[in-house]
Design an enzyme around this catalytic site. Structure first.
Site, short mmCIF file in Angstrom:
data_model
loop_
_atom_site.label_atom_id
_atom_site.label_comp_id
_atom_site.label_asym_id
_atom_site.label_seq_id
_atom_site.Cartn_x
_atom_site.Cartn_y
_atom_site.Cartn_z
N HIS A 72 35.43 38.48 34.01
CA HIS A 72 34.30 38.09 34.86
C HIS A 72 33.84 39.23 35.77
O HIS A 72 34.64 39.98 36.32
CB HIS A 72 34.62 36.83 35.68
CG HIS A 72 35.69 36.95 36.71
ND1 HIS A 72 35.42 37.30 38.02
CD2 HIS A 72 37.02 36.74 36.66
CE1 HIS A 72 36.53 37.30 38.73
NE2 HIS A 72 37.53 36.97 37.92
N ASP A 189 39.92 42.28 40.97
CA ASP A 189 39.74 40.97 40.35
C ASP A 189 38.24 40.68 40.31
O ASP A 189 37.65 40.39 41.35
CB ASP A 189 40.49 39.92 41.18
CG ASP A 189 40.18 38.49 40.78
OD1 ASP A 189 39.65 38.27 39.68
OD2 ASP A 189 40.48 37.60 41.59
N GLU A 223 32.99 32.97 37.77
CA GLU A 223 34.39 32.59 37.73
C GLU A 223 34.95 32.29 39.11
O GLU A 223 35.75 31.36 39.29
CB GLU A 223 35.22 33.69 37.06
CG GLU A 223 36.63 33.28 36.67
CD GLU A 223 37.65 33.42 37.78
OE1 GLU A 223 38.78 32.90 37.64
OE2 GLU A 223 37.34 34.06 38.81
N GLU A 224 34.55 33.06 40.12
CA GLU A 224 35.13 32.90 41.45
C GLU A 224 34.77 31.56 42.11
O GLU A 224 35.41 31.16 43.07
CB GLU A 224 34.71 34.05 42.36
CG GLU A 224 35.29 35.41 41.99
CD GLU A 224 36.81 35.49 42.14
OE1 GLU A 224 37.43 34.49 42.57
OE2 GLU A 224 37.38 36.54 41.82
N ASP A 244 42.43 38.85 33.30
CA ASP A 244 42.25 38.68 34.74
C ASP A 244 43.49 39.20 35.46
O ASP A 244 44.37 39.80 34.83
CB ASP A 244 41.98 37.20 35.07
CG ASP A 244 41.03 37.02 36.24
OD1 ASP A 244 41.11 37.82 37.20
OD2 ASP A 244 40.21 36.09 36.21
N HIS A 324 42.91 38.92 46.05
CA HIS A 324 41.84 38.41 46.93
C HIS A 324 41.92 39.02 48.32
O HIS A 324 41.37 38.47 49.27
CB HIS A 324 41.84 36.88 46.99
CG HIS A 324 41.22 36.24 45.80
ND1 HIS A 324 40.80 34.94 45.78
CD2 HIS A 324 40.93 36.74 44.57
CE1 HIS A 324 40.29 34.65 44.60
NE2 HIS A 324 40.36 35.74 43.84
#
Length: 384
Positions: A72, A189, A223-224, A244, A324
């Site tokens: 993504h 990410d 995706e997030e 991922d 994150h």
């Protein structure tokens, strides 16, 4: 086939390029243009959905039973919740991440009129003013605000700049590529996963690798926020591998080196047969790897299944520290994943029945159910 050669200079260059393009979920047009242009340079046929997901196709010997590799392009970010009386901006996050990691970040604010630079600051940012209160204020998105680097001293002056509720805020990645192979940045990410996909495609093109079926390299853009690959798989795709991040943290088995193969995440186990095929490919080709299970994690694979796709799914990951947040990975993991991706793309079809949406039981898979063999070198339990 032997493990393919991966152009790590290309992989690194693509990751640097992707990180340089802001792409919080909902503001991904620029990065979609970039990846589409790069696919064109590689000579890969591709299409773009209405909203911007990219479907690239590496042509195999046949279309039925196609495979998908998914990563993504979208990242975490924020949107403007409110223009405050002091001219600063209250935020709500895009995706799930802590305001603790937002404090001090440099940002770009995208308005209808153009962009502005700024910083995310805690409400009590000055130790000279608030003394020990700078250390005791709560951690929450309501406790931070954007200071715009422009004349914005009250609500009216900020509105005069063209700032509106709902404007996007992109967080600077601040990447560092170290000589020892470590990479430290925000938004690894999943821009690292996208760079892996591009490097795998380049290796396949350079080596003229033949695949038994079409392989769809898909780049999703939501995706997030959970929807990801929910509506991008074509009907003839029967298996899907997501690339991922895998969290390296206490209680996890992921590593910043080699490939981490996920056995399950918060929505349940990944496909038994596809997962073990990836493990076997890694083992037979000398790719260091480990298995892991994630409690608080979901990927494009989950959104595809929730969207109604009846496909086998798996997840291969690069170990990432402080996911994150301000993340760290290693080039060794990215190269390992690129090799594994090419090996998977070129591997033989083992479950031919999967080309049929519905079929009889003949040819259906089986899982081990007999007692495990006892090995003579297993030590006996101590005598009591």
């Amino acid at each position: 086939m032997p493990a393919p050669a991966i152009d790590t200079d290309y992989l690194k260059a693509q990751l640097e390029a992707l990180l340089s393009i802001p792409s919080p979920t909902g503001y991904t047009d620029t990065i979609v243009h970039y990846v589409s242009e790069e696919l064109g340079r590689l000579g890969i046929d591709h299409s773009v959905t209405r909203r911007g997901a990219i479907l690239a196709c590496y042509r195999g010997h046949r279309q039925d039973g196609a495979r998908a590799v998914v990563a993504h392009l979208d990242t975490l970010g924020a949107t403007v919740k409110r223009i405050k009386d002091n001219g600063r901006l209250e935020l709500v996050p895009i995706g799930h991440w802590s305001s603790r990691f937002a404090e001090g970040a440099r940002v770009t604010l995208f308005t209808d009129e153009g962009s502005f630079r700024g910083s995310i600051l805690p409400l009590k940012a000055s130790g000279h003013t608030f003394n020990e209160e700078v250390d005791t204020q709560p951690v929450a998105w309501s406790q931070v605000e954007v200071r715009i680097d422009a004349d914005s001293y009250d609500r009216k002056s900020t509105e005069a700049l063209g700032v509106h509720v709902g404007d996007f805020v992109a967080i600077d990645p601040q990447p560092e590529f170290l000589d020892n192979g470590y990479i430290v940045s925000r938004h690894l990410d999943d821009k690292a996963g996208c760079a892996v996909s591009l490097a795998a495609l380049k290796a396949m093109v350079d080596a003229k690798i033949e695949t038994p079926v079409d392989v769809h390299f898909i780049f999703t853009i939501t995706e997030e926020v959970g929807s990801g690959a929910s509506a991008v798989l074509l009907d003839h795709v029967v298996s899907m591998v997501s690339i991922d991040n895998g969290t390296t943290a206490p209680g996890q088995n992921s590593s910043e080196f080699g490939a981490t193969i996920a056995m399950a995440d918060q929505v349940g186990p990944f496909d038994y047969h596809l997962t073990r095929k990836l493990i076997r490919l890694a083992r037979e080709n000398g790719i260091p790897h480990q298995r892991d299970v994630f409690r608080y994690y979901r990927s494009d694979s989950a959104s595809a299944l929730e969207g109604g796709a009846d496909v086998r799914t798996a997840l291969i990951t690069f170990g990432i520290d402080a996911s994150h947040g301000y993340e760290r990975i290693h080039m060794h993991a990215l190269e390992s994943l690129a090799k594994l991706t090419v090996l998977y793309a070129a591997s033989d079809v083992e479950i031919s029945r999967d080309t049929e949406e519905l079929a009889g039981i003949e040819g259906f898979t089986e899982q081990p159910h007999e007692p495990a063999p006892q090995h003579e070198d297993v030590p006996s339990p101590p005598a009591t």
